[in-house]
Design a protein around this motif. Structure first.
Motif, PDB file in Angstrom:
ATOM      1  N   ASN A   1       8.938  17.402  31.122  1.00  0.00           N
ATOM      2  CA  ASN A   1       7.707  17.813  30.441  1.00  0.00           C
ATOM      3  C   ASN A   1       7.760  17.462  28.952  1.00  0.00           C
ATOM      4  O   ASN A   1       6.806  16.913  28.402  1.00  0.00           O
ATOM      5  N   VAL A   2       8.861  17.781  28.301  1.00  0.00           N
ATOM      6  CA  VAL A   2       9.026  17.489  26.872  1.00  0.00           C
ATOM      7  C   VAL A   2       9.068  15.983  26.656  1.00  0.00           C
ATOM      8  O   VAL A   2       8.383  15.441  25.779  1.00  0.00           O
ATOM      9  N   ILE A   3       9.864  15.311  27.459  1.00  0.00           N
ATOM     10  CA  ILE A   3      10.035  13.864  27.309  1.00  0.00           C
ATOM     11  C   ILE A   3       8.697  13.151  27.486  1.00  0.00           C
ATOM     12  O   ILE A   3       8.315  12.295  26.679  1.00  0.00           O
ATOM     13  N   ASP A   4       7.949  13.513  28.513  1.00  0.00           N
ATOM     14  CA  ASP A   4       6.663  12.877  28.776  1.00  0.00           C
ATOM     15  C   ASP A   4       5.665  13.159  27.655  1.00  0.00           C
ATOM     16  O   ASP A   4       4.922  12.267  27.236  1.00  0.00           O
ATOM     17  N   SER A   5       5.666  14.376  27.173  1.00  0.00           N
ATOM     18  CA  SER A   5       4.767  14.742  26.083  1.00  0.00           C
ATOM     19  C   SER A   5       5.055  13.911  24.831  1.00  0.00           C
ATOM     20  O   SER A   5       4.142  13.350  24.220  1.00  0.00           O
ATOM     21  N   LEU A   6       6.321  13.820  24.464  1.00  0.00           N
ATOM     22  CA  LEU A   6       6.683  13.060  23.269  1.00  0.00           C
ATOM     23  C   LEU A   6       6.509  11.554  23.466  1.00  0.00           C
ATOM     24  O   LEU A   6       6.322  10.811  22.499  1.00  0.00           O
ATOM     25  N   ALA A   7       6.537  11.103  24.709  1.00  0.00           N
ATOM     26  CA  ALA A   7       6.322   9.689  25.012  1.00  0.00           C
ATOM     27  C   ALA A   7       4.833   9.380  25.148  1.00  0.00           C
ATOM     28  O   ALA A   7       4.466   8.246  25.470  1.00  0.00           O
ATOM     29  N   GLY A   8       4.003  10.379  24.913  1.00  0.00           N
ATOM     30  CA  GLY A   8       2.558  10.171  25.006  1.00  0.00           C
ATOM     31  C   GLY A   8       2.092   9.870  26.415  1.00  0.00           C
ATOM     32  O   GLY A   8       1.087   9.200  26.610  1.00  0.00           O
ATOM     33  N   GLY A   9       2.852  10.361  27.404  1.00  0.00           N
ATOM     34  CA  GLY A   9       2.490  10.129  28.801  1.00  0.00           C
ATOM     35  C   GLY A   9       2.898   8.757  29.323  1.00  0.00           C
ATOM     36  O   GLY A   9       2.608   8.421  30.464  1.00  0.00           O
ATOM     37  N   ASP A  10       3.586   7.969  28.506  1.00  0.00           N
ATOM     38  CA  ASP A  10       4.000   6.622  28.890  1.00  0.00           C
ATOM     39  C   ASP A  10       5.431   6.649  29.430  1.00  0.00           C
ATOM     40  O   ASP A  10       6.387   6.776  28.675  1.00  0.00           O
ATOM     41  N   VAL A  11       5.580   6.516  30.736  1.00  0.00           N
ATOM     42  CA  VAL A  11       6.899   6.579  31.372  1.00  0.00           C
ATOM     43  C   VAL A  11       7.833   5.493  30.839  1.00  0.00           C
ATOM     44  O   VAL A  11       9.056   5.660  30.837  1.00  0.00           O
TER      45      VAL A  11
ATOM     46  N   LYS B   1       8.334   4.823  27.888  1.00  0.00           N
ATOM     47  CA  LYS B   1       8.921   5.291  26.626  1.00  0.00           C
ATOM     48  C   LYS B   1       9.876   6.475  26.821  1.00  0.00           C
ATOM     49  O   LYS B   1      10.430   6.981  25.864  1.00  0.00           O
ATOM     50  N   TRP B   2      10.065   6.913  28.056  1.00  0.00           N
ATOM     51  CA  TRP B   2      10.928   8.067  28.314  1.00  0.00           C
ATOM     52  C   TRP B   2      12.340   7.837  27.792  1.00  0.00           C
ATOM     53  O   TRP B   2      12.924   8.725  27.172  1.00  0.00           O
ATOM     54  N   ASP B   3      12.902   6.677  28.052  1.00  0.00           N
ATOM     55  CA  ASP B   3      14.271   6.405  27.607  1.00  0.00           C
ATOM     56  C   ASP B   3      14.373   6.405  26.083  1.00  0.00           C
ATOM     57  O   ASP B   3      15.397   6.804  25.523  1.00  0.00           O
ATOM     58  N   LEU B   4      13.327   5.984  25.412  1.00  0.00           N
ATOM     59  CA  LEU B   4      13.316   6.019  23.944  1.00  0.00           C
ATOM     60  C   LEU B   4      13.382   7.462  23.439  1.00  0.00           C
ATOM     61  O   LEU B   4      14.106   7.763  22.490  1.00  0.00           O
ATOM     62  N   VAL B   5      12.622   8.342  24.078  1.00  0.00           N
ATOM     63  CA  VAL B   5      12.634   9.761  23.686  1.00  0.00           C
ATOM     64  C   VAL B   5      14.003  10.368  23.969  1.00  0.00           C
ATOM     65  O   VAL B   5      14.563  11.058  23.124  1.00  0.00           O
ATOM     66  N   LYS B   6      14.555  10.096  25.138  1.00  0.00           N
ATOM     67  CA  LYS B   6      15.871  10.643  25.494  1.00  0.00           C
ATOM     68  C   LYS B   6      16.956  10.183  24.531  1.00  0.00           C
ATOM     69  O   LYS B   6      17.921  10.893  24.295  1.00  0.00           O
ATOM     70  N   ALA B   7      16.801   9.003  23.961  1.00  0.00           N
ATOM     71  CA  ALA B   7      17.805   8.454  23.050  1.00  0.00           C
ATOM     72  C   ALA B   7      17.707   9.029  21.634  1.00  0.00           C
ATOM     73  O   ALA B   7      18.641   8.899  20.842  1.00  0.00           O
ATOM     74  N   LEU B   8      16.604   9.690  21.319  1.00  0.00           N
ATOM     75  CA  LEU B   8      16.448  10.288  19.983  1.00  0.00           C
ATOM     76  C   LEU B   8      17.479  11.390  19.773  1.00  0.00           C
ATOM     77  O   LEU B   8      17.827  12.108  20.722  1.00  0.00           O
ATOM     78  N   PRO B   9      17.949  11.570  18.544  1.00  0.00           N
ATOM     79  CA  PRO B   9      18.849  12.697  18.284  1.00  0.00           C
ATOM     80  C   PRO B   9      18.143  14.020  18.607  1.00  0.00           C
ATOM     81  O   PRO B   9      16.938  14.164  18.357  1.00  0.00           O
ATOM     82  N   TYR B  10      18.895  14.957  19.161  1.00  0.00           N
ATOM     83  CA  TYR B  10      18.320  16.244  19.548  1.00  0.00           C
ATOM     84  C   TYR B  10      17.553  16.883  18.392  1.00  0.00           C
ATOM     85  O   TYR B  10      16.441  17.381  18.579  1.00  0.00           O
ATOM     86  N   HIS B  11      18.128  16.877  17.174  1.00  0.00           N
ATOM     87  CA  HIS B  11      17.483  17.571  16.060  1.00  0.00           C
ATOM     88  C   HIS B  11      16.126  16.958  15.700  1.00  0.00           C
ATOM     89  O   HIS B  11      15.224  17.667  15.255  1.00  0.00           O
ATOM     90  N   VAL B  12      15.939  15.665  15.929  1.00  0.00           N
ATOM     91  CA  VAL B  12      14.650  15.025  15.670  1.00  0.00           C
ATOM     92  C   VAL B  12      13.611  15.537  16.671  1.00  0.00           C
ATOM     93  O   VAL B  12      12.487  15.875  16.298  1.00  0.00           O
ATOM     94  N   VAL B  13      13.997  15.609  17.932  1.00  0.00           N
ATOM     95  CA  VAL B  13      13.093  16.119  18.966  1.00  0.00           C
ATOM     96  C   VAL B  13      12.770  17.590  18.685  1.00  0.00           C
ATOM     97  O   VAL B  13      11.609  17.997  18.769  1.00  0.00           O
ATOM     98  N   PHE B  14      13.780  18.376  18.329  1.00  0.00           N
ATOM     99  CA  PHE B  14      13.553  19.787  18.015  1.00  0.00           C
ATOM    100  C   PHE B  14      12.535  19.921  16.884  1.00  0.00           C
ATOM    101  O   PHE B  14      11.589  20.715  16.978  1.00  0.00           O
ATOM    102  N   ASP B  15      12.725  19.163  15.808  1.00  0.00           N
ATOM    103  CA  ASP B  15      11.802  19.235  14.663  1.00  0.00           C
ATOM    104  C   ASP B  15      10.382  18.855  15.067  1.00  0.00           C
ATOM    105  O   ASP B  15       9.413  19.491  14.635  1.00  0.00           O
ATOM    106  N   LYS B  16      10.231  17.840  15.894  1.00  0.00           N
ATOM    107  CA  LYS B  16       8.905  17.422  16.354  1.00  0.00           C
ATOM    108  C   LYS B  16       8.271  18.495  17.228  1.00  0.00           C
ATOM    109  O   LYS B  16       7.077  18.801  17.089  1.00  0.00           O
ATOM    110  N   LEU B  17       9.046  19.092  18.122  1.00  0.00           N
ATOM    111  CA  LEU B  17       8.521  20.165  18.973  1.00  0.00           C
ATOM    112  C   LEU B  17       8.107  21.366  18.130  1.00  0.00           C
ATOM    113  O   LEU B  17       7.067  21.992  18.384  1.00  0.00           O
TER     114      LEU B  17
END
Length: 175
Positions: A126-136, A138-154
């Motif tokens: 759910n988080v990965i898809d949301s941050l990827a803008g629904g584009d599957v 881009k999922w691997d790009l989101v997963k590769a981001l540092p955790y703290h970057v994803v946390f800050d965006k969320l």
């Protein structure tokens, strides 16, 4: 060999180890950064899965891969393995607490009635898809981001949603 070390500890000694065991973030005398600096997919999907399975050797191999360190099983002592596993466990618990405190947002009653809880079975997708803008793609790009970057965006998304919701209520009252 690595899995056997922790698997041979009885429940009582394991509980004592969890409580009093020395923690350490060193692997082959290399200091590992906090998990928040490692990739989101590794921290939120891979590590919890390996801990749940009790796959300690795979956990060490994955940590090595994540940090670009050559895995050498024979070079790891029981003490180092235990300290590292306890450190990983503590780091994941801290991340869970941070998420509970800063990313928790109970759904509106209408969303609950609509069945939003059904999405829970998808977990981190759910988080990965949301941050990827629904584009599957881009999922691997989101997963590769540092955790703290994803946390800050969320966190930013959550704060913006609250502000927008409050703003809409204010506008509605003025009409």
């Amino acid at each position: 060999m690595v899995n056997e070390i922790l698997n041979n500890i009885n429940k009582e000694n394991f509980d004592l180890l969890l409580k009093l065991g020395k923690r350490g973030n060193y692997l082959y005398e290399i200091e590992l950064p906090g998990l928040i600096y490692m990739s989101y997919g590794f921290v939120k999907i891979e590590l919890p899965d390996l801990l749940t399975k009790g796959s300690i050797q795979e956990l060490l191999q994955s940590l090595c891969k994540e940090r670009n360190i050559a895995f050498k099983e024979e070079a790891v002592s029981e003490k180092e393995i235990t300290a590292l596993v306890l450190w990983v466990k503590d780091e994941l618990e801290q991340i869970f607490k941070l998420e509970s405190e800063y990313l928790s947002n109970p759904p509106e009653p209408d969303m609950i009635a609509a069945g939003v809880k059904e999405l829970d079975e998808m977990g981190e997708i759910n988080v990965i898809d949301s941050l990827a803008g629904g584009d599957v793609l881009k999922w691997d790009l989101v997963k590769a981001l540092p955790y703290h970057v994803v946390f800050d965006k969320l966190r930013k998304n959550l704060l913006e949603a609250r502000v927008n919701k409050n703003y809409q209520r204010i506008i509605t009252r003025k009409k």
